[in-house]
Scaffold this motif. Structure first.
Motif, PDB file in Angstrom:
ATOM      1  N   ILE A 266       0.872  -1.172   0.000  1.00 29.41           N
ATOM      2  CA  ILE A 266       0.000   0.000   0.000  1.00 29.41           C
ATOM      3  C   ILE A 266       0.907   1.218   0.000  1.00 29.41           C
ATOM      4  CG2 ILE A 266      -1.670   1.364   1.320  1.00 29.41           C
ATOM      5  CD1 ILE A 266      -2.946  -1.077   0.166  1.00 29.41           C
ATOM      6  N   LEU A 267       0.715   2.097  -0.963  1.00 27.62           N
ATOM      7  CA  LEU A 267       1.488   3.328  -1.044  1.00 27.62           C
ATOM      8  C   LEU A 267       0.691   4.430  -0.349  1.00 27.62           C
ATOM      9  CD1 LEU A 267       4.220   3.891  -2.394  1.00 27.62           C
ATOM     10  CD2 LEU A 267       2.969   4.773  -4.368  1.00 27.62           C
ATOM     11  N   ALA A 268       1.352   5.213   0.491  1.00 29.78           N
ATOM     12  CA  ALA A 268       0.670   6.275   1.221  1.00 29.78           C
ATOM     13  C   ALA A 268       1.546   7.514   1.268  1.00 29.78           C
ATOM     14  CB  ALA A 268       0.320   5.811   2.633  1.00 29.78           C
ATOM     15  N   GLY A 269       0.924   8.634   1.590  1.00 28.27           N
ATOM     16  CA  GLY A 269       1.662   9.881   1.727  1.00 28.27           C
ATOM     17  C   GLY A 269       0.784  10.972   2.258  1.00 28.27           C
ATOM     18  N   ASP A 270       1.380  11.886   2.986  1.00 28.03           N
ATOM     19  CA  ASP A 270       0.638  13.048   3.481  1.00 28.03           C
ATOM     20  C   ASP A 270       1.235  14.318   2.899  1.00 28.03           C
ATOM     21  OD1 ASP A 270       2.432  14.431   5.913  1.00 28.03           O
ATOM     22  OD2 ASP A 270       2.824  12.300   5.640  1.00 28.03           O
ATOM     23  N   SER A 271       0.369  15.252   2.535  1.00 24.27           N
ATOM     24  CA  SER A 271       0.774  16.548   1.991  1.00 24.27           C
ATOM     25  C   SER A 271       1.721  16.370   0.803  1.00 24.27           C
ATOM     26  CB  SER A 271       1.406  17.403   3.089  1.00 24.27           C
ATOM     27  OG  SER A 271       1.538  18.744   2.675  1.00 24.27           O
ATOM     28  N   ALA A 272       2.955  16.868   0.893  1.00 26.58           N
ATOM     29  CA  ALA A 272       3.912  16.694  -0.205  1.00 26.58           C
ATOM     30  C   ALA A 272       4.150  15.214  -0.486  1.00 26.58           C
ATOM     31  CB  ALA A 272       5.224  17.383   0.132  1.00 26.58           C
ATOM     32  N   GLY A 273       4.124  14.397   0.565  1.00 33.02           N
ATOM     33  CA  GLY A 273       4.302  12.958   0.380  1.00 33.02           C
ATOM     34  C   GLY A 273       3.172  12.330  -0.403  1.00 33.02           C
ATOM     35  N   GLY A 274       1.970  12.900  -0.303  1.00 39.90           N
ATOM     36  CA  GLY A 274       0.858  12.418  -1.111  1.00 39.90           C
ATOM     37  C   GLY A 274       1.107  12.657  -2.589  1.00 39.90           C
ATOM     38  N   ALA A 275       1.646  13.836  -2.908  1.00 40.41           N
ATOM     39  CA  ALA A 275       2.008  14.115  -4.302  1.00 40.41           C
ATOM     40  C   ALA A 275       3.079  13.144  -4.787  1.00 40.41           C
ATOM     41  CB  ALA A 275       2.497  15.553  -4.433  1.00 40.41           C
ATOM     42  N   LEU A 276       4.065  12.869  -3.950  1.00 38.71           N
ATOM     43  CA  LEU A 276       5.131  11.934  -4.328  1.00 38.71           C
ATOM     44  C   LEU A 276       4.575  10.543  -4.625  1.00 38.71           C
ATOM     45  CD1 LEU A 276       7.871  12.991  -1.744  1.00 38.71           C
ATOM     46  CD2 LEU A 276       8.036  13.189  -4.234  1.00 38.71           C
ATOM     47  N   ALA A 277       3.587  10.117  -3.831  1.00 38.75           N
ATOM     48  CA  ALA A 277       2.995   8.796  -4.057  1.00 38.75           C
ATOM     49  C   ALA A 277       2.323   8.726  -5.426  1.00 38.75           C
ATOM     50  CB  ALA A 277       1.989   8.481  -2.951  1.00 38.75           C
ATOM     51  N   VAL A 278       1.580   9.771  -5.792  1.00 47.47           N
ATOM     52  CA  VAL A 278       0.909   9.789  -7.096  1.00 47.47           C
ATOM     53  C   VAL A 278       1.934   9.883  -8.218  1.00 47.47           C
ATOM     54  CG1 VAL A 278      -0.786  10.959  -8.543  1.00 47.47           C
ATOM     55  CG2 VAL A 278      -1.135  10.865  -6.074  1.00 47.47           C
ATOM     56  N   GLU A 279       2.955  10.697  -8.031  1.00 41.56           N
ATOM     57  CA  GLU A 279       3.996  10.848  -9.054  1.00 41.56           C
ATOM     58  C   GLU A 279       4.740   9.535  -9.273  1.00 41.56           C
ATOM     59  OE1 GLU A 279       4.430  15.461  -7.600  1.00 41.56           O
ATOM     60  OE2 GLU A 279       6.063  14.066  -7.209  1.00 41.56           O
ATOM     61  N   LEU A 280       5.006   8.820  -8.200  1.00 43.47           N
ATOM     62  CA  LEU A 280       5.640   7.510  -8.335  1.00 43.47           C
ATOM     63  C   LEU A 280       4.773   6.572  -9.158  1.00 43.47           C
ATOM     64  CD1 LEU A 280       7.681   5.264  -7.709  1.00 43.47           C
ATOM     65  CD2 LEU A 280       6.527   4.935  -5.510  1.00 43.47           C
ATOM     66  N   LEU A 281       3.471   6.576  -8.901  1.00 45.79           N
ATOM     67  CA  LEU A 281       2.565   5.729  -9.682  1.00 45.79           C
ATOM     68  C   LEU A 281       2.587   6.107 -11.153  1.00 45.79           C
ATOM     69  CD1 LEU A 281      -0.469   5.389  -7.264  1.00 45.79           C
ATOM     70  CD2 LEU A 281       0.774   3.502  -8.318  1.00 45.79           C
ATOM     71  N   MET A 282       2.642   7.393 -11.456  1.00 46.52           N
ATOM     72  CA  MET A 282       2.716   7.838 -12.845  1.00 46.52           C
ATOM     73  C   MET A 282       3.980   7.315 -13.521  1.00 46.52           C
ATOM     74  SD  MET A 282       1.441  11.798 -12.565  1.00 46.52           S
ATOM     75  CE  MET A 282      -0.283  12.209 -12.296  1.00 46.52           C
ATOM     76  N   ILE A 283       5.094   7.341 -12.791  1.00 43.73           N
ATOM     77  CA  ILE A 283       6.356   6.852 -13.349  1.00 43.73           C
ATOM     78  C   ILE A 283       6.299   5.343 -13.568  1.00 43.73           C
ATOM     79  CG2 ILE A 283       8.796   6.473 -12.784  1.00 43.73           C
ATOM     80  CD1 ILE A 283       8.798   9.257 -11.483  1.00 43.73           C
ATOM     81  N   LEU A 284       5.758   4.614 -12.585  1.00 48.29           N
ATOM     82  CA  LEU A 284       5.641   3.161 -12.734  1.00 48.29           C
ATOM     83  C   LEU A 284       4.785   2.811 -13.945  1.00 48.29           C
ATOM     84  CD1 LEU A 284       5.095   2.099  -8.991  1.00 48.29           C
ATOM     85  CD2 LEU A 284       7.206   1.942 -10.325  1.00 48.29           C
ATOM     86  N   LYS A 285       3.694   3.544 -14.112  1.00 46.29           N
ATOM     87  CA  LYS A 285       2.795   3.281 -15.240  1.00 46.29           C
ATOM     88  C   LYS A 285       3.489   3.588 -16.568  1.00 46.29           C
ATOM     89  CE  LYS A 285      -0.801   5.999 -15.914  1.00 46.29           C
ATOM     90  NZ  LYS A 285      -2.163   6.607 -15.816  1.00 46.29           N
ATOM     91  N   GLU A 286       4.178   4.702 -16.646  1.00 49.96           N
ATOM     92  CA  GLU A 286       4.838   5.106 -17.887  1.00 49.96           C
ATOM     93  C   GLU A 286       5.968   4.144 -18.264  1.00 49.96           C
ATOM     94  OE1 GLU A 286       5.338   7.545 -21.251  1.00 49.96           O
ATOM     95  OE2 GLU A 286       3.719   7.420 -19.768  1.00 49.96           O
ATOM     96  N   MET A 287       6.612   3.555 -17.256  1.00 51.56           N
ATOM     97  CA  MET A 287       7.730   2.652 -17.521  1.00 51.56           C
ATOM     98  C   MET A 287       7.308   1.183 -17.489  1.00 51.56           C
ATOM     99  SD  MET A 287      10.793   4.684 -15.473  1.00 51.56           S
ATOM    100  CE  MET A 287      12.072   3.582 -16.058  1.00 51.56           C
ATOM    101  N   SER A 288       5.978   0.959 -17.476  1.00 53.23           N
ATOM    102  CA  SER A 288       5.403  -0.398 -17.531  1.00 53.23           C
ATOM    103  C   SER A 288       5.923  -1.299 -16.408  1.00 53.23           C
ATOM    104  CB  SER A 288       5.680  -1.042 -18.899  1.00 53.23           C
ATOM    105  OG  SER A 288       5.117  -0.269 -19.937  1.00 53.23           O
ATOM    106  N   LEU A 289       6.005  -0.724 -15.206  1.00 55.46           N
ATOM    107  CA  LEU A 289       6.420  -1.478 -14.026  1.00 55.46           C
ATOM    108  C   LEU A 289       5.202  -1.790 -13.171  1.00 55.46           C
ATOM    109  CD1 LEU A 289       9.620   0.590 -13.104  1.00 55.46           C
ATOM    110  CD2 LEU A 289       9.543  -1.678 -14.160  1.00 55.46           C
ATOM    111  N   PRO A 290       5.213  -2.910 -12.450  1.00 55.76           N
ATOM    112  CA  PRO A 290       4.050  -3.272 -11.629  1.00 55.76           C
ATOM    113  C   PRO A 290       3.736  -2.196 -10.599  1.00 55.76           C
ATOM    114  CG  PRO A 290       5.592  -5.107 -11.793  1.00 55.76           C
ATOM    115  CD  PRO A 290       6.286  -3.916 -12.361  1.00 55.76           C
ATOM    116  N   LYS A 291       2.459  -1.915 -10.417  1.00 59.72           N
ATOM    117  CA  LYS A 291       2.068  -0.883  -9.462  1.00 59.72           C
ATOM    118  C   LYS A 291       1.581  -1.526  -8.162  1.00 59.72           C
ATOM    119  CE  LYS A 291      -2.649  -0.211 -11.336  1.00 59.72           C
ATOM    120  NZ  LYS A 291      -2.604  -1.028 -12.571  1.00 59.72           N
ATOM    121  N   PRO A 292       1.597  -0.763  -7.065  1.00 61.24           N
ATOM    122  CA  PRO A 292       1.154  -1.296  -5.779  1.00 61.24           C
ATOM    123  C   PRO A 292      -0.348  -1.545  -5.751  1.00 61.24           C
ATOM    124  CG  PRO A 292       1.685   1.038  -5.605  1.00 61.24           C
ATOM    125  CD  PRO A 292       2.115   0.597  -6.962  1.00 61.24           C
TER     126      PRO A 292
END
Length: 438
Positions: A266-292
């Motif tokens: 489970i990926l989680a984040g608060d405030s700036a960390g919440g943005a980082l969690a979504v950005e990480l998912l975008m990168i995983l999706k763009e690079m065709s890597l498994p998502k959490p």
């Protein structure tokens, strides 16, 4: 701390700039003045809200005072390049949020180091993100050079076990870190172990190792029955965008390489960390890597342009101060390009989804829980993000859940003595169990 260069513009700083007795007294006076004023107002005029006790008022107002007065926000934009941000970084670190180990009644925490060796220096294939991709690959190149020189960089990472976790997880019943040190090690306790990876908030400038965040991790660990991992990513203004994002990507991939399966995370984040969690998912999706398996966002700072009207209408209700982009110490400017004068081109750069995920493709996201306070300055931005996420995942009704907690400020779960915070932690736990089907 020593003043670095005479050529830099002098700054009036209200908190300590060294560890001397006078410096400590300066901080005590700063906090005491706000506390005394808050107490007097509370007993003279009553609470701002009936559900807010004196303890909440004091902590909320101290946070507001710290965020609005600790840096010289009246400094003109044209002086941005004349500010010694290395000195400011030292100042922020010296006056960071308090840090100490958790008490056993709350949980246990430890740290391990992630070594950024050559295997962690793969290039980003993110051409659609333009300048942000270029900056990320520049950091990869720097890491590769250090690794080849035999001086690899390290990223420390917190491991937190909530005190009640043993009661929630069958495999961990009747054990604790004193008798089972593997609980605080970065390896799976069993092949199918489920964990939470939480990216801390703090406007990308503070928050690492802070006691407030350790309490968040301990509470979510206890409620979900899972261990929590939280990377201590590099902080601004010493390290600006995208250092924090790169560190989170490297940390996530390292944790996966330790044997944790993405479908058990489970990926989680608060405030700036919440943005980082979504950005990480975008990168995983763009690079065709498994998502959490799932995503929990607590008051996520999803729009660095701060476009929502609530940045104005909720001033005075939240502890966050409303600041102008003409201010060199505006949080966005501190983390994105400290020392660079604000301009229209910078404003456009902030709309890159890897800076402000609200501008990105939010389709094909895992189940998402968003928790926010009614009174926070980010309210409109979070609502807009949630609406977009729901619209782009309309084929999966219920995939995006939004919880608005009445009369609560930004990242209200830091006030863990409040009923609303405990309700949010309980909901976090229920969401995790629903995601994993138990």
């Amino acid at each position: 701390m020593e003043y670095a260069e005479k050529s830099f513009v002098p700054l009036a700083l209200r908190l300590r700039t060294d560890n001397s007795v006078l410096g400590r007294l300066k901080n005590i006076a700063f906090v005491s003045s706000g506390t005394i004023g808050t107490i007097a107002k509370y007993y003279w005029h009553g609470p701002d809200e009936k559900t807010w006790g004196l303890r909440f008022h004091i902590l909320k107002n101290i946070l507001h005072q710290y965020l609005s007065e600790s840096l010289p926000h009246s400094t003109p934009n044209e002086l941005s390049a004349q500010i010694d941000f290395s000195y400011i970084s030292d100042y922020i670190e010296l006056n960071n949020l308090p840090s100490r180990p958790l008490s056993p009644s709350v949980g246990w925490n430890s740290e391990f180091n992630i070594v950024v060796d050559e295997s962690a220096c793969a290039a980003y294939s993110l051409e659609k993100y333009g300048l942000s991709c270029t900056k990320l690959n520049r950091l990869v190149a720097e890491d590769r050079v250090l690794a080849q020189q035999g001086k690899p960089r390290t990223i420390s990472c917190q491991v937190v076990v909530g005190a009640q976790m043993a009661q929630c997880s069958k495999c961990l019943s009747s054990v604790h870190p004193h008798s089972s040190p593997e609980l605080l090690m970065p390896q799976p306790l069993e092949p199918s172990e489920r964990i939470i990876i939480h990216f801390h908030g703090g406007a990308y400038c503070v928050g690492e190792r802070s006691l407030t965040h350790l309490y968040i991790y301990a509470n979510t660990s206890s409620r979900a029955g899972l261990r929590v991992f939280s990377p201590n990513y590099r902080l601004a203004p010493r390290h600006c965008f995208p250092s924090h994002l790169h560190d989170c990507v490297v940390s996530y991939l390292h944790i996966v390489s330790c044997g944790f399966r993405p479908e058990n995370i489970i990926l989680a984040g608060d405030s700036a960390g919440g943005a980082l969690a979504v950005e990480l998912l975008m990168i995983l999706k763009e690079m065709s890597l498994p998502k959490p398996a799932g995503l929990v966002l607590i008051s996520p700072w999803v729009d660095s342009t701060c476009a929502g009207k609530s940045w104005t209408t909720n001033q005075g209700l939240d502890y966050l101060p409303g600041l102008s982009f003409e201010d060199p110490f505006h949080p966005t400017r501190l983390f994105y390009a400290a020392g660079t004068p604000f301009s229209k081109s910078m404003h456009e750069e902030l709309k890159c989804p890897l800076v402000s995920p609200i501008f990105g493709d939010l389709s094909d996201m895992p189940p998402m829980l968003i928790q926010m306070g009614e009174y926070e300055l980010l309210s409109d931005d979070i609502h807009a993000f949630a609406a977009k996420a729901k619209q782009q995942n309309s084929h999966n009704p219920g995939a995006v859940q939004v919880e608005v907690y009445s009369k609560m400020p930004h990242v209200f779960v830091i006030f863990d003595f409040m009923d609303e915070a405990q309700q949010a932690f309980a909901s976090f736990g229920r969401f995790v169990r629903a995601v994993f089907g138990n």
